[in-house]
Scaffold this motif. Structure first.
Motif, PDB file in Angstrom:
ATOM      1  N   ILE A 149       0.921   7.182   6.202  1.00  0.00           N
ATOM      2  CA  ILE A 149      -0.092   6.243   5.739  1.00  0.00           C
ATOM      3  C   ILE A 149      -1.263   6.104   6.716  1.00  0.00           C
ATOM      4  O   ILE A 149      -1.111   6.276   7.936  1.00  0.00           O
ATOM      5  CB  ILE A 149       0.561   4.852   5.487  1.00  0.00           C
ATOM      6  CG1 ILE A 149      -0.201   4.076   4.428  1.00  0.00           C
ATOM      7  CG2 ILE A 149       0.652   4.051   6.788  1.00  0.00           C
ATOM      8  CD1 ILE A 149       0.569   2.910   3.862  1.00  0.00           C
TER       9      ILE A 149
ATOM     10  N   LYS B 221       0.840  -1.197   0.000  1.00  0.00           N
ATOM     11  CA  LYS B 221       0.000   0.000   0.000  1.00  0.00           C
ATOM     12  C   LYS B 221       0.885   1.260   0.000  1.00  0.00           C
ATOM     13  O   LYS B 221       0.607   2.227  -0.716  1.00  0.00           O
ATOM     14  CB  LYS B 221      -0.917  -0.022   1.226  1.00  0.00           C
ATOM     15  CG  LYS B 221      -1.708   1.250   1.471  1.00  0.00           C
ATOM     16  CD  LYS B 221      -3.205   0.984   1.507  1.00  0.00           C
ATOM     17  CE  LYS B 221      -4.039   2.240   1.279  1.00  0.00           C
ATOM     18  NZ  LYS B 221      -4.182   3.064   2.476  1.00  0.00           N
ATOM     19  N   ALA B 222       1.967   1.210   0.806  1.00  0.00           N
ATOM     20  CA  ALA B 222       2.860   2.371   0.883  1.00  0.00           C
ATOM     21  C   ALA B 222       3.530   2.618  -0.470  1.00  0.00           C
ATOM     22  O   ALA B 222       3.664   3.762  -0.908  1.00  0.00           O
ATOM     23  CB  ALA B 222       3.902   2.157   1.972  1.00  0.00           C
TER      24      ALA B 222
ATOM     25  N   GLU C  82       1.025   4.179  -2.742  1.00  0.00           N
ATOM     26  CA  GLU C  82       0.764   5.591  -2.427  1.00  0.00           C
ATOM     27  C   GLU C  82       1.941   6.479  -2.774  1.00  0.00           C
ATOM     28  O   GLU C  82       1.754   7.648  -3.109  1.00  0.00           O
ATOM     29  CB  GLU C  82       0.403   5.741  -0.940  1.00  0.00           C
ATOM     30  CG  GLU C  82      -0.995   5.228  -0.683  1.00  0.00           C
ATOM     31  CD  GLU C  82      -1.543   5.618   0.679  1.00  0.00           C
ATOM     32  OE1 GLU C  82      -0.796   6.209   1.474  1.00  0.00           O
ATOM     33  OE2 GLU C  82      -2.718   5.315   0.929  1.00  0.00           O
TER      34      GLU C  82
ATOM     35  N   ALA D 271       5.858   7.945   2.393  1.00  0.00           N
ATOM     36  CA  ALA D 271       4.464   7.496   2.302  1.00  0.00           C
ATOM     37  C   ALA D 271       4.070   6.707   3.549  1.00  0.00           C
ATOM     38  O   ALA D 271       2.963   6.846   4.058  1.00  0.00           O
ATOM     39  CB  ALA D 271       4.274   6.635   1.052  1.00  0.00           C
ATOM     40  N   LEU D 272       5.021   5.888   4.042  1.00  0.00           N
ATOM     41  CA  LEU D 272       4.725   5.083   5.238  1.00  0.00           C
ATOM     42  C   LEU D 272       4.423   5.955   6.445  1.00  0.00           C
ATOM     43  O   LEU D 272       3.507   5.675   7.219  1.00  0.00           O
ATOM     44  CB  LEU D 272       5.926   4.189   5.574  1.00  0.00           C
ATOM     45  CG  LEU D 272       5.855   2.707   5.251  1.00  0.00           C
ATOM     46  CD1 LEU D 272       7.085   2.005   5.795  1.00  0.00           C
ATOM     47  CD2 LEU D 272       4.598   2.043   5.798  1.00  0.00           C
TER      48      LEU D 272
ATOM     49  N   TYR E   2      -3.552   3.018   6.959  1.00  0.00           N
ATOM     50  CA  TYR E   2      -3.742   1.694   6.374  1.00  0.00           C
ATOM     51  C   TYR E   2      -4.791   0.940   7.176  1.00  0.00           C
ATOM     52  O   TYR E   2      -4.731   0.871   8.404  1.00  0.00           O
ATOM     53  CB  TYR E   2      -2.400   0.960   6.401  1.00  0.00           C
ATOM     54  CG  TYR E   2      -2.473  -0.527   6.187  1.00  0.00           C
ATOM     55  CD1 TYR E   2      -2.795  -1.062   4.934  1.00  0.00           C
ATOM     56  CD2 TYR E   2      -2.222  -1.410   7.231  1.00  0.00           C
ATOM     57  CE1 TYR E   2      -2.854  -2.424   4.731  1.00  0.00           C
ATOM     58  CE2 TYR E   2      -2.274  -2.782   7.037  1.00  0.00           C
ATOM     59  CZ  TYR E   2      -2.589  -3.283   5.793  1.00  0.00           C
ATOM     60  OH  TYR E   2      -2.646  -4.639   5.609  1.00  0.00           O
TER      61      TYR E   2
ATOM     62  N   VAL F 122       8.801   5.912  -0.627  1.00  0.00           N
ATOM     63  CA  VAL F 122       8.001   4.919   0.096  1.00  0.00           C
ATOM     64  C   VAL F 122       8.083   5.186   1.594  1.00  0.00           C
ATOM     65  O   VAL F 122       7.089   5.079   2.318  1.00  0.00           O
ATOM     66  CB  VAL F 122       8.476   3.485  -0.230  1.00  0.00           C
ATOM     67  CG1 VAL F 122       7.702   2.458   0.579  1.00  0.00           C
ATOM     68  CG2 VAL F 122       8.313   3.207  -1.717  1.00  0.00           C
ATOM     69  N   ARG F 123       9.285   5.565   2.039  1.00  0.00           N
ATOM     70  CA  ARG F 123       9.448   5.858   3.467  1.00  0.00           C
ATOM     71  C   ARG F 123       8.538   7.009   3.895  1.00  0.00           C
ATOM     72  O   ARG F 123       7.858   6.948   4.919  1.00  0.00           O
ATOM     73  CB  ARG F 123      10.906   6.214   3.750  1.00  0.00           C
ATOM     74  CG  ARG F 123      11.211   6.383   5.216  1.00  0.00           C
ATOM     75  CD  ARG F 123      12.626   6.783   5.436  1.00  0.00           C
ATOM     76  NE  ARG F 123      12.882   8.124   4.926  1.00  0.00           N
ATOM     77  CZ  ARG F 123      14.065   8.732   5.009  1.00  0.00           C
ATOM     78  NH1 ARG F 123      15.088   8.086   5.530  1.00  0.00           N
ATOM     79  NH2 ARG F 123      14.240   9.950   4.536  1.00  0.00           N
TER      80      ARG F 123
END
Lengths: 290, 397
Positions: free
Chosen positions: B351, B331-332, B335, B347-348, B353, B344-345
């Motif tokens: 997030i 998911k990350a 996104e 986004a995490l 979720y 990605v970091r």
């Protein structure tokens, strides 16, 4: 207070019995080969796996699984004995260390490859508790104690009176003289090795019901517990091994109770260091046998 | 003369070698265009915790299989790599290095053991690889992450602090226990759980009568259990290993503790196999877990069903958290819009979720806010007593 100490001593003697049956095989193998069998704990593991396999996959009873466990270990020990141990007669000490450590790795990892690395659950055995001397104990532990005594009485008799016992003692004293008088040294080595491995397997099968879990790496710890015992007992000394195992078992049990469980394994290693420093020839002999 | 010719040979062979070395590097660049997402899993695949590792891998594999079957993450397939930590920090670090240097993964999920995870953190940080932990509960892991230091570590798992609090509170308030004995595993997990239990027990007027820690692989608990029998403890606080629980439970029966002293803490008291090993000893046992198969939500039930049909056994906690964390990572990446680690970091950390146990967000220490689920064994079956979330109080810098 007194009953607690008594209970812990009995616990220690039961633990000591398990160690004793494994250690005596290792010390006899040392006697004839002058080499520490670092793979000895693996035969303990193989016996347990044989029994677990015959219960879980073949649906046999626990009694039958004892036989299967020990017999399958004898077969493997025969192959290892023929291929490796017999060649160690007269070989330098380091080749024995290397060979047996190698065998330990091979046996352990073969079992992990075949059965997976996870813990297996040993579901059988006589685990019902019985009450003696005011505390309760699984029947299996009494069985272990009885078998240990029988094994040692049997070994004493064998070493003293039988031809195999006599030739074992002869080989441990002087290999060259044995060859002169016609003792088949490689055969004595093979038989001693198989006997030792079978005893280790027997110990494993008897302990499995109370230890519950069976896994590939379980032999390693036993090998390391056995080392201080055979040194304390005097390498190659059957009777000494028995008492040394009991001493270690009781000491571990008391330390676990009054000092803390986390210090249990320390006892064996501390003993090993102290013995090597002050009495490398063992508690029961006045001078080194080898 | 001989000297010169060998030097020339050396020069030429070096030239050839470096040419040869550059070819795969070039082809590596070409491959990067239709890249897959390389995900490494560090887990104990052998040794005393091998069962945890097998469950972790199965959980991750199941998630990857489903994601790839649905076309991957924005068209990119996930490629899974596995490295064995054997449950020890030394092997865990070399497993991590192998994944980073040889398999060239961008993301790592691991390990189960807190001691291993703590050792992996600096390795992942140095390499700038996104490191997600899915199953270690030692608070220090995220004390030292995010604003605490390690920028690349995230944890999607509740901590021991939360767990110790929930268990102590329940044992004292609902069960009325005040005398406790400690029997936990001698590791960062077992010891820190007890540390936090001690922090909270006085609030509930509880006292600890004896304290013992066992080494991995220990099989003889009779001495300690006899001591506990004699000191009058009402409950044994056990933060232990799942594989050891049946041994302890059996020896409790042997020594006559079953039904008199209750196990509380964590160590897979609730699986069918464990309960079967010694039903009388485990009756009434209290456990706080991140997840359990009996958790009542449609997504969770669907996961249990799918996992069981795939592997012929019910999933455990570790299977779930690894399955869930792979989905979280997917998911990350979606996104972030690209598999670029840095994106990605980011986004995490932002997030939201939706996991089967509730919505997951991360705090500034990269720690997921997650509930602890409390259960009790009743009539040989786990029964859920509630889910508790608590914000973590980070120690002042």
């Amino acid at each position: 207070m007194f009953s607690t100490i008594l209970e812990q001593i009995v616990n220690g003697i039961v633990t000591g019995s398990v160690y004793a049956i494994v250690a005596v095989g290792m010390t006899m193998i040392f006697g004839v080969l002058r080499a520490i069998n670092f793979a000895h704990g693996e035969y303990y593991m193989l016996g347990t796996f044989g029994a677990w396999f015959s219960i879980d996959y073949l649906g046999l009873s626990y009694e039958a699984s004892i036989v299967v466990g020990v017999l399958s270990t004898i077969v493997i020990a025969y192959v290892v004995g023929k291929l490796v141990m017999q060649r160690m007669v007269g070989a330098p000490a380091e080749s024995g260390v290397l060979a047996t450590l190698g065998i330990a790795l091979v046996l352990q990892n073969t079992v992990i490859l075949v059965f997976g690395g996870g813990y297996k659950f040993f579901a059988d055995g006589y685990i019902e508790p019985v009450s003696i001397l005011g505390f309760s104990l699984a029947q299996q532990r009494i069985l272990i104690l009885v078998v240990c005594l029988l094994v040692f009485v049997g070994l004493e008799l064998m070493v003293t009176y039988s031809r195999m016992g006599k030739s074992m003692r002869a080989v441990s004293q002087n290999v060259d003289c044995c060859e002169v008088v016609g003792i088949d040294v490689p055969q004595v080595v093979l038989r001693t090795f198989i006997l030792g491995a079978a005893l280790a397997a027997l110990s494993g099968v008897l302990t499995a019901p109370v230890n519950v879990s069976v896994y590939g790496g379980m032999g390693e710890l036993i090998t390391f517990k056995t080392l201080p015992i055979i040194i304390m007992g005097g390498l190659g000394n059957v009777r000494g091994t028995f008492f040394a195992a009991m001493i270690l078992g009781v000491a571990e049990s008391l330390v676990a109770t009054y000092v803390g469980l986390q210090f249990r394994d320390t006892v064996g290693f501390a003993t090993l260091i102290l013995m090597l420093m002050w009495r490398p020839h063992g508690l029961f002999s006045t001078q080194a046998r080898f | 003369m001989k000297h010169t010719s060998s030097r020339r040979a050396f020069c030429i062979s070096t030239a050839i070698l470096s040419l040869a070395a550059s070819v795969p590097a070039l082809s590596g660049l070409a491959q990067a265009a239709d890249e897959t997402i390389k995900l490494g899993i560090v887990a104990p695949m052998s040794g005393p915790n091998a069962r945890y590792g097998a469950f972790s891998m199965h959980g991750a594999e199941l998630a990857v299989k489903d994601i790839n079957a649905a076309g991957g993450v924005d068209g990119r397939k996930i490629e899974l790599f596995n490295a064995d930590s054997q449950g020890t920090p030394v092997e865990g670090v070399s497993a991590t290095r192998r994944l980073i240097d040889e398999d060239e993964v961008d993301y790592i999920i691991g390990d189960v053991s807190s001691s291993v995870t703590l050792a992996m953190q600096p390795v992942a940080e140095d390499a700038g690889v996104l490191f997600l932990n899915a199953a270690s509960s030692n608070p220090k892991i995220t004390y030292g992450a995010g604003v605490g230091g390690y920028k690349w570590t995230f944890r999607n798992y509740p901590t021991d602090e939360n767990r110790a609090f929930v268990v102590a509170k329940y044992a004292a308030e609902q069960r009325g226990f005040s005398k406790f004995a400690v029997l936990s595993v001698d590791s960062d997990y077992g010891r820190s759980a007890i540390e936090f239990t001690k922090k909270y027990l006085p609030e509930f007027k509880g006292e600890i009568l004896s304290e013992d820690y066992y080494k991995e692989g220990e099989v003889d608990f009779r001495s300690v259990l006899a001591k506990i029998r004699d000191n009058g403890a009402q409950a044994v606080i056990m933060y232990g290993l799942a594989d050891t629980t049946p041994i302890v439970a059996r020896q409790m029966v042997e020594i006559g503790l079953a039904g008199k002293v209750t196990l509380i803490g964590n160590g897979e008291f609730n699986t069918e196999k464990t309960i079967k090993s010694a039903p009388t000893a485990l009756e009434g046992a209290v456990e706080a877990a991140a997840w359990l198969p009996a958790f009542d939500s449609p997504e969770s039930k669907a996961f249990v069903e799918k996992f069981t049909s795939e592997y012929d056994e019910a999933p455990n906690n570790h299977a779930y958290v690894h399955w869930d964390t792979v989905n979280l990572l997917a998911k990350a990446i979606h996104e972030a819009g690209s598999p670029d680690r840095e994106k990605v970091r980011d986004a995490l950390s932002r997030i939201k979720y939706k996991s089967p146990v509730g919505e997951v967000t991360f705090d500034d220490h990269n720690q997921a806010r997650l509930p602890m689920i409390l259960l009790q064994i009743e009539n040989g079956k786990p029964s859920v007593k509630g889910a508790y979330t608590a914000d973590i109080q980070y120690p002042a810098e």
